[in-house]
Scaffold this active site. Structure first.
Site: not given
Length: 725
Positions: A601, A614, A644
């Protein structure tokens, strides 16, 4: 003192009894060394082998003190003298002279004395035993000589001795023949008592043991014209033989043979015997009884049993073979036929051996032709190796067509004795070939006028034999040019790839092959090829129908890519990741191999989006996937399973190895720099959780759950680190 004398006596007796077989051997050597051809070796061995018994009786009679004697002794009153008198009379009646007998007795004395000196070196009181033996033989010689020259002895016996000599010579011939037989032979009286046996019988019944052999050897004929007074019952020597002989064999006036199975005690395991019995033929009726010949046929029976096993095994092998196997003798009678041969005739349950093949199986209208051919085979006027085809009629009247390959069988002298035939039922094949020929014209019309691409090729070498106008238009080559080419000239795939596609098509039950063909322009097209055999002008070719599926294949590949990959990063999407990961887990569990799972992650990814936008966040995700895929192996499974959040499965990697891979990934991400469209350089880190495949049967979800817990532990401990679950 008395106790010591008794102990010496017992030791001497045990020594004499234990050396009985050695004494017998030395006695025989003594007789041969003396060159006593007039005394049959077997008879001499029988007489002197009783010396040990007489010596034992003398020890019992006289004790350990050497026997003394005087001129007034009654020589028949003690065991030594009685034995000497008996031996003297037996040799005298056998035609021997007193000097010869005394010389032989001297040899026996020397053999006994030498044996005691050599074998009894440690025997306590040996000198006393030697003195006893010397006095024993002295008394033996005096008693024998006194009886020999007594009134009515040698002087009045000259004529009788000559007669006995002749009789002895005849007896010697019998004994020589008797002893020369390698087969055990026994002479029995009517009560099944043994009157005589040859050495082969004695050796067999004693199990070949020297100590036992001497016990059996005295069972021989007595002096000339005299029956033995002490007969040994057969049941005492071979109880198994006596019992079975009475129970299972018909002992009558006529000769007979019977088979016995028994545990004979001489050799471990059950033995098989052929027993031949005949009554003694003697008009004087003095020697009535039985002659018994004992053949141990165990090896023969076992060999026959093994041959039967091998014969049955060969028969089973022949039955497994799908072709007809047929053996014929010179008269065309069946000597061998396998299961397939019987089935083609519709006679599976019948015994066909010995029946005439031509009369049984050949239709009447072809029998003359087949007989002439069969005769020519044996005469050598035709090549027997050439294929031969003829009809065969079944039991139900159906006619089958059979192709034969034949081989002539010869005996050791090279004379033909039979034919071995291997046949194949080609009825169905011939019908199919006829059908193909009938359809050839139809195929040709369709071939020329069809708008689909069609090729005819030779399956043996792939050469293109013909192409239709549609094929010429598709490949951009004239039909004449295509006819000079091979399928390999237009097929882009290698031989290995083509072979693998054939395997795949078979396993997937597809009726077509997926190949790539090259056009004259060099362009490569994806094609589906439908192929099948076709008979053209008597030749079997391969008919191929070619469909251009390039556009469809491209669409299918794009649809598959979209269905299995994450459109932003190009990594496996969640569905594809779990499908591939499950397959790797099953493989690892099946073979007991290690496997590791990683959960990864991006740390503080929301801040990246909030800070740079973004679009920059998407660039970070794509850059991360590209860098990690560069670090992982092709066999590793990697996919995006959340916003993610990513996951990886590492085959053939344990928990420790997984931790090392995770740590390497953490470092390379930490060093990664992403530059967005605004010129911003973005740095970021990742936290990783690692878990190895645990106990057998653990699910993928369970492994990933442990890795996920380790991931959140890493985040809780400050991020940018690897933790193991």
């Amino acid at each position: 003192m008395e106790e010591s004398r008794q102990q010496h006596l017992e030791r001497w007796k045990r020594f004499v009894a234990g050396q009985e077989a050695r004494l017998a051997e030395r006695f025989l050597d003594s007789a041969k060394a003396q060159g006593c051809e007039d005394a049959p070796a077997g008879g001499w061995l029988v007489s002197v082998s009783a010396v040990s018994d007489a010596l034992l009786r003398a020890l019992d009679a006289f004790g350990p003190e050497a026997p003394e004697f005087s001129p007034e002794d009654a020589f028949a009153a003690d065991p030594i003298s009685a034995f000497g008198v008996g031996e003297a009379r037996r040799h005298r009646e056998g035609g021997g002279s007193l000097p010869m007998f005394l010389v032989l007795l001297k040899r026996v004395r020397r053999a006994c004395v030498d044996l005691v000196r050599e074998e009894g070196a440690d025997l306590e009181g040996r000198d006393g035993l030697l003195r006893f033996i010397e006095r024993f033989f002295d008394r033996l010689e005096i008693a024998a000589s006194a009886d020999w020259i007594s009134p009515g002895g040698a002087g009045s016996m000259a004529e009788l001795q000559e007669c006995n000599r002749i009789t002895t010579n005849e007896k010697n011939k019998f004994l020589t023949l008797f002893e020369s037989l390698v087969t055990p032979v026994l002479l029995l009286d009517d009560a099944l008592n043994i009157e005589a046996m040859n050495r082969a019988a004695a050796v067999y019944l004693s199990g070949g043991k020297g100590a036992e052999l001497a016990k059996f050897m005295p069972l021989r004929p007595g002096g000339a014209g005299e029956r033995r007074s002490e007969a040994t019952p057969l049941r005492d020597v071979a109880p198994w033989l006596a019992e079975d002989l009475l129970a299972r064999c018909d002992i009558g006036a006529q000769p007979f043979e019977c088979l016995l199975d028994a545990e004979d005690g001489t050799v471990p395991g059950r033995r098989h015997f052929k027993v031949s019995v005949a009554r003694m033929s003697d008009i004087s009726d003095r020697f009535s009884g039985l002659t018994l010949v004992l053949d141990d046929i165990t090896r023969l029976v076992e060999t026959q049993a093994q041959l039967e096993v091998e014969r049955n095994r060969v028969a089973r092998y022949l039955d497994i073979i799908g072709s007809v196997l047929l053996g014929l003798d010179a008269s065309a009678n069946i000597t061998l036929i396998n299961k397939a041969g019987k089935e083609i005739l519709g006679r599976s349950g019948e015994n066909l051996l010995g029946r005439n093949w031509i009369d049984l199986a050949i239709p009447a209208e072809e029998r003359t032709t087949v007989r002439n051919y069969f005769r020519a085979v044996f005469e050598g006027s035709v090549r027997v190796e050439d294929e031969r085809v003829n009809h065969v009629r079944t039991r139900d009247g159906e006619v089958r067509l059979v192709s034969w390959r034949n081989r002539l069988l010869r005996n050791e002298e090279g004379v033909p004795v039979g034919v071995l035939c291997a046949g194949s039922d080609i009825t169905a094949r011939v019908k199919a070939e006829r059908l193909l020929r009938d359809r050839e014209m139809t195929y040709r019309a369709l071939f020329e006028n069809n708008h689909a691409v069609m090729l005819l090729s030779d399956p043996r070498d792939g050469a293109i034999r013909d192409a239709n106008p549609a094929a010429a238009a598709f490949y951009g080559l004239p039909v004449q040019k295509l006819r000079t080419m091979s399928m390999s000239d237009i097929n882009v795939l290698s031989e290995t790839e083509t072979y693998q596609e054939m395997i795949d098509a078979r396993s997937q039950r597809r009726s077509y092959f997926l190949l790539r063909h090259r056009l004259a322009s060099g362009e490569e097209r994806d094609v589906e090829v439908y192929s099948g055999p076709v008979m053209v002008h008597g030749r079997q070719l391969l008919y191929s129908l070619v469909h251009d599926v390039t556009r469809r294949i491209r669409l299918e590949r794009e649809m598959e890519r979209l269905a299995t990959t994450d459109p932003l990063t190009g990594a496996d999407n969640r569905h594809q990741f779990f499908r591939r990961a499950e397959a790797e887990l099953r493989r690892a569990a099946r073979y007991g191999h290690p496997l590791a799972a990683l959960m990864l992650d991006i740390d503080l990814f929301k801040e990246i989006n909030d800070t740079f936008g973004h679009q920059s966040g998407d660039l970070v995700l794509a850059s991360l996937v590209e860098r990690i895929r560069h670090e992982l192996r092709e066999t590793d499974v990697f996919g995006r399973v959340g916003g993610e959040e990513f996951a990886a499965v590492l085959p053939e990697t344990g928990a420790e190895g997984g931790w090392l891979v995770a740590e390497r990934l953490r470092r390379v991400v930490e060093e990664l720099r992403v530059r967005d469209e605004g010129g911003n350089t973005i740095r970021f880190t990742v936290s990783i959780g690692v878990a190895g495949l645990g106990a057998s049967g653990e699910s993928l979800e369970a492994v990933l759950r442990r890795a996920d817990k380790a991931l959140y532990r890493a985040k809780g401990m400050g991020r940018n680190r690897v933790e193991q679950g």
